[in-house]
Design an enzyme around this catalytic site. Structure first.
Site, PDB file in Angstrom:
ATOM      1  N   LYS A 122       0.868  -1.185   0.000  1.00 50.80           N
ATOM      2  CA  LYS A 122       0.000   0.000   0.000  1.00 50.80           C
ATOM      3  C   LYS A 122       0.902   1.232   0.000  1.00 50.80           C
ATOM      4  O   LYS A 122       1.519   1.566   1.004  1.00 50.80           O
ATOM      5  CB  LYS A 122      -0.913   0.002   1.222  1.00 50.80           C
ATOM      6  CG  LYS A 122      -1.933   1.131   1.210  1.00 50.80           C
ATOM      7  CD  LYS A 122      -2.887   1.031   2.391  1.00 50.80           C
ATOM      8  CE  LYS A 122      -3.915   2.143   2.352  1.00 50.80           C
ATOM      9  NZ  LYS A 122      -3.320   3.485   2.399  1.00 50.80           N
ATOM     10  N   CYS A 429      40.076  18.402  24.320  1.00 43.54           N
ATOM     11  CA  CYS A 429      38.612  18.309  24.316  1.00 43.54           C
ATOM     12  C   CYS A 429      38.221  16.831  24.426  1.00 43.54           C
ATOM     13  O   CYS A 429      38.474  16.042  23.513  1.00 43.54           O
ATOM     14  CB  CYS A 429      38.035  18.924  23.044  1.00 43.54           C
ATOM     15  SG  CYS A 429      36.231  18.912  23.003  1.00 43.54           S
TER      16      CYS A 429
END
Length: 664
Positions: A122, A429
Site C-alpha cells: 500500500k 577536548c
C-alpha cells in the site's frame, strides 16, 4: 517534408522505448549522450515541421503555469478501501469471504473457485487516474478527489518520466496508481529547497497540485500502478490477468504481488512487507489484500464506501508530532559540534522517541524549528528520528535556538566553517579525543580487542591518555590501579595493544581518521601507493587517479598529511613500534575476481564486514546498490529491495550456500 514527419514518428517511438528502459527497467541500452543526440534531433524536427505528437517525450516538461485545476469525472469510480489494523480483523474478513463463496457454490451450478488473494504494497503517496484513449495515448490524468470527480493534472503527471505517454492498446482504459516521491528524490530536493518538504507524501501531493508545472518536474516524482478501473476492451477474468496487462504494456508496476489462499499465508506476507518497509526507497503504510477472481468480486459486492473484496492492512505510522523541549550540543571525533533535539516522549512505530536529529543551524533555520514548538518527526531504518519541519500554529511563544559560542565540553571558542561549527581544541577536548581513540582501536582499524568507549573514557579521566600514541605508553601496573581492572583484564588489554603494533597499512590509514576516508578508500589508496611514505608525498593528480576518489577526498588526504601536528603524531606512533605494512595479495583466479557484487539480507556464517572483506579478497567490488553493472546479488535472510531490483534486471542471484560452493 514527409520523410521528416516519418522520422518524427520513428524517433518518438524509439525515445519512448529508451525512456522506459532507463526509468522503469533501470537498464538503458544506449548512453545518455546517444539519447540526448536523438532527443535534440526530435526537437529540431518538431520546430521545422510543426508536427508535435501528443505522446512525444518533448511534451513531458513545459514552462506552463496553469490558472486553475479543471474538474474531471472518472469513467470508473476510485473506491476507498476498508481498513484493518489487526490480523484478527483480516481473519474475520477472510472467513466472511470463504463463507459467501461456499454458500454460493451450494446453490449454483457455475461454481466459483476457492478464495485466492493477491497481496500488494500500500503506497503512501497521491492516488492518480490516467486515461488512455483508443489509440493508446495518455489523454488525461486526474487526482482521486471524491472518487467520482477529481482534478485534472495531465500536465503535472507528464513530468513523471515512468508514466508512458503512449501504450500499445486499442481500447479506452483508466489506470489507477499512486504518485510517489522516493527517499532519494526527497533528499536531493531538500538539499536546495528554500522551504524543505516535511515528508514524502506531502512532497508528491504538493507537486501534483502545483499550478507551476516546472515546480512539479523539480520534485522528480515516480509512480506505481495497480488497478484498471475502466476498460472498454476484453474484460479481465482475474486480478492477476489485470496486473499482467499493466506490466506488459509498460505501465510502471511494483514487482511485488503475491498470491495467498490461507490466513497463514496472508500473515506471512504481511509480516514480510512490514520487515522490508524501512529498506524501501519509498514510503508504504500497509498492505492491500484483494480477491483475485472477478466473478467472486461481483458476488461479494460493495458497501457505500468501499468494495467488500479488498482490504487494506495498515501499519503503525512512522511519523508523529511532538514538542521540542531543548537542544543538546555534542562534539564528534572531527570536532564538529552538532545539535540533538530533546523531545517530549512520543511513540513512533512501536518505539518511544525522546531525541531527534537536527543536522546544523542552517537546517534548523530552514525548517523554522524553535524551542517549545511542535515538530514533525520521521523515523526510518531504525535510526534516530529526524525533525522534518514545524507545525506553524505552535510557534507562538516559542524561542529561537541559538548556536553555542564556546564548546559545551571544554569551553574553547567555536569557529564556523560553512554551515558547521567546530571546536578546534584537538589537544584536550574530551569527546574528540575519546572518540578518536575509540575509532583508532576499533575492529576495522587497529583491532585492539576489548577496547570500548567506556574504557577509553576511563583511561582519559584516570590515566590522562590524551593522544593515540599515549595508548602505547600504558603499563600493566597503571591499569591495575583502576576500577574494574583485575590481573586478567589488564594483561589482555596490554597484549591487545602490543599485538596491534604489527598491522596492515590499510587498517592503519583508516585508524588515523582522515576526513572522508573510509576502510575501502584506505585500501584503494594503499593498493596505489604501497607505502605510508608514498601516500604522504602523493600529489593531487595522483590521488584523483585512484578509482572512486574525487576532488573532495583527494583534498582531505592532502590537507591531512600537510598538517605538522598530525605528522608528528604519526612519527610518535612509528617510534613506539607501530609498523604498518602493505601486503600485496595475489588473487588466485576465481569466479568473483573483477566482478561487482551486492549483498542483501543477513547471512548466517558472515557478518556484513566479514562478507565484504571476503569478497574483496577474491578481487570483487562490493557495491551498495543494484544496477545493470551488477554481476551477482548475494541474498541472505530477509532481503530488501535490492533483491527485487535484481529480479527485475535479471541479475544472477546466489544464496549463501551457493557462495560457499563457488569459492570451494
Amino acid at each position: 517534408m514527409e520523410d521528416k514527419k516519418l522520422l518524427i514518428y520513428e524517433l518518438v517511438e524509439e525515445l519512448n522505448k529508451l525512456a522506459y528502459e532507463y526509468y522503469v527497467l533501470d537498464n538503458p541500452s544506449v548512453s545518455d549522450k546517444d539519447y540526448d543526440k536523438k532527443y535534440d534531433k526530435l526537437v529540431e524536427l518538431e520546430k521545422e515541421t510543426g508536427l508535435v505528437l501528443p505522446y512525444s517525450p518533448t511534451q513531458r516538461v513545459g514552462d506552463v503555469v496553469l490558472s486553475k485545476f479543471d474538474k474531471y469525472t472518472h469513467k470508473g469510480k476510485l473506491w476507498s478501501l476498508g481498513k484493518a489494523q489487526s490480523l484478527k480483523e483480516v481473519e474475520d474478513w477472510h472467513n466472511k469471504n470463504v463463507k459467501a463463496v461456499n454458500e454460493y457454490n451450494l446453490t449454483h451450478d457455475d461454481k466459483l473457485p476457492p478464495i485466492k488473494y493477491i497481496i500488494t504494497k500500500k503506497f503512501d503517496g497521491l492516488t492518480i487516474n490516467c486515461t488512455y484513449n483508443e489509440d493508446g495515448i495518455l489523454v488525461t490524468a486526474a487526482t482521486r478527489g471524491t472518487g467520482e470527480i477529481g482534478e485534472e493534472i495531465t500536465a503535472q503527471a507528464k513530468t513523471i518520466k515512468t508514466i508512458p505517454l503512449k501504450i500499445d492498446n486499442d481500447a479506452v482504459i483508466e489506470v489507477h496508481g499512486e504518485a510517489i516521491m522516493t527517499k532519494e528524490a526527497f533528499e536531493e530536493y531538500n538539499k536546495v529547497a528554500v522551504v524543505p518538504l516535511k515528508n514524502l507524501r506531502n512532497g508528491a501531493a504538493g507537486a501534483l497540485r502545483n499550478l507551476n508545472v516546472k515546480e512539479t518536474a523539480r520534485r522528480n516524482l515516480s509512480a506505481f500502478f495497480y488497478d484498471i478501473g475502466y476498460n472498454e476492451g476484453t474484460p479481465f477474468k482475474t486480478y492477476g490477468e489485470m496486473l499482467k496487462f499493466i506490466k506488459d504494456h509498460g505501465i510502471p508496476m511494483d514487482d511485488y504481488a503475491m498470491e495467498c489462499s490461507t490466513i497463514e499465508e496472508i500473515e506471512k506476507e504481511i509480516n514480510y512487507i512490514e520487515e522490508i518497509r524501512n529498506k524501501l526507497n519509498y514510503d508504504i503504510d500497509g498492505a492491500v489484500i484483494a480477491v483475485d477472481d472477478m466473478k467472486t468480486r461481483e458476488l461479494l459486492g460493495y458497501t457505500v464506501k468501499f468494495p467488500k473484496w479488498a482490504l487494506a492492512y495498515k501499519f503503525e505510522a512512522q511519523e508523529a508530532t511532538t514538542k521540542l523541549l531543548e537542544v543538546e550540543w555534542n562534539v564528534g571525533r572531527s570536532g564538529r559540534v552538532t545539535p540533538t533535539a530533546i523531545l517530549e516522549p512520543v511513540e513512533i512505530g512501536g518505539v518511544t522517541v525522546k531525541r531527534a536529529t537536527l543536522n546544523n543551524m542552517d537546517d534548523i533555520e530552514r525548517k523554522g524549528v524553535k524551542l517549545g514548538s511542535t515538530v514533525f518527526l520521521r523515523r526510518s531504518n531504525d535510526v534516530i528520528p529526524e525533525i522534518m519541519g514545524v507545525v506553524e500554529e505552535s510557534l507562538e511563544g516559542s524561542k529561537d535556538i541559538e548556536a553555542p559560542t564556546t564548546c559545551p565540553y571544554c569551553g574553547s571558542e567555536i569557529v564556523q566553517e560553512g554551515v558547521h561549527y567546530f571546536c578546534e581544541n584537538t589537544l584536550s577536548c574530551k569527546p574528540q579525543l575519546v572518540k578518536s581513540i575509540v575509532h583508532f582501536g576499533s575492529r576495522e582499524a587497529m583491532n585492539i580487542a576489548g577496547f570500548s568507549e567506556k574504557t577509553a573514557e576511563q583511561l582519559f579521566e584516570e590515566l590522562e591518555i590524551k593522544s593515540i600514541s599515549d595508548l602505547y605508553r600504558i603499563k600493566k601496573e597503571d591499569l591495575l590501579k583502576l576500577n574494574r581492572f583485575g590481573e586478567k583484564k589488564a594483561q589482555n588489554l596490554i597484549d591487545a595493544i602490543e599485538s596491534s603494533k604489527e598491522c596492515d597499512l590499510p587498517s592503519f590509514i583508516y585508524a588515523l581518521g582522515i576526513p572522508n576516508v573510509g576502510k575501502k578508500t584506505s585500501t584503494d589508496l594503499c593498493k596505489k601507493f604501497k607505502t605510508l611514505d608514498n601516500l604522504k608525498k602523493a600529489k593531487f593528480e595522483e590521488l584523483v587517479s585512484v578509482e572512486d576518489i574525487g576532488d573532495i577526498v583527494a583534498q582531505s588526504v592532502l590537507d591531512f598529511f600537510n598538517d605538522e601536528t598530525i605528522l608528528k603524531s604519526i612519527d610518535e606512533l612509528l617510534s613506539l613500534g607501530v609498523t604498518p605494512k602493505f601486503k600485496e595479495e595475489e588473487i588466485k583466479e576465481n569466479i568473483f575476481n573483477g566482478k561487482t557484487v551486492v549483498v542483501t539480507g543477513s547471512l548466517s556464517s558472515f557478518s556484513r564486514n566479514e562478507i565484504k572483506e571476503k569478497l574483496q579478497s577474491l578481487g570483487a567490488k562490493v557495491a551498495g546498490s543494484v544496477s545493470k553493472k551488477t554481476d551477482y546479488v548475494l541474498v541472505g535472510k530477509d532481503p530488501g529491495s535490492k533483491y527485487e531490483k535484481a529480479l527485475q534486471l535479471n541479475i544472477k542471484i546466489i544464496s549463501e550456500e551457493d557462495f560457499k560452493n563457488m569459492i570451494g
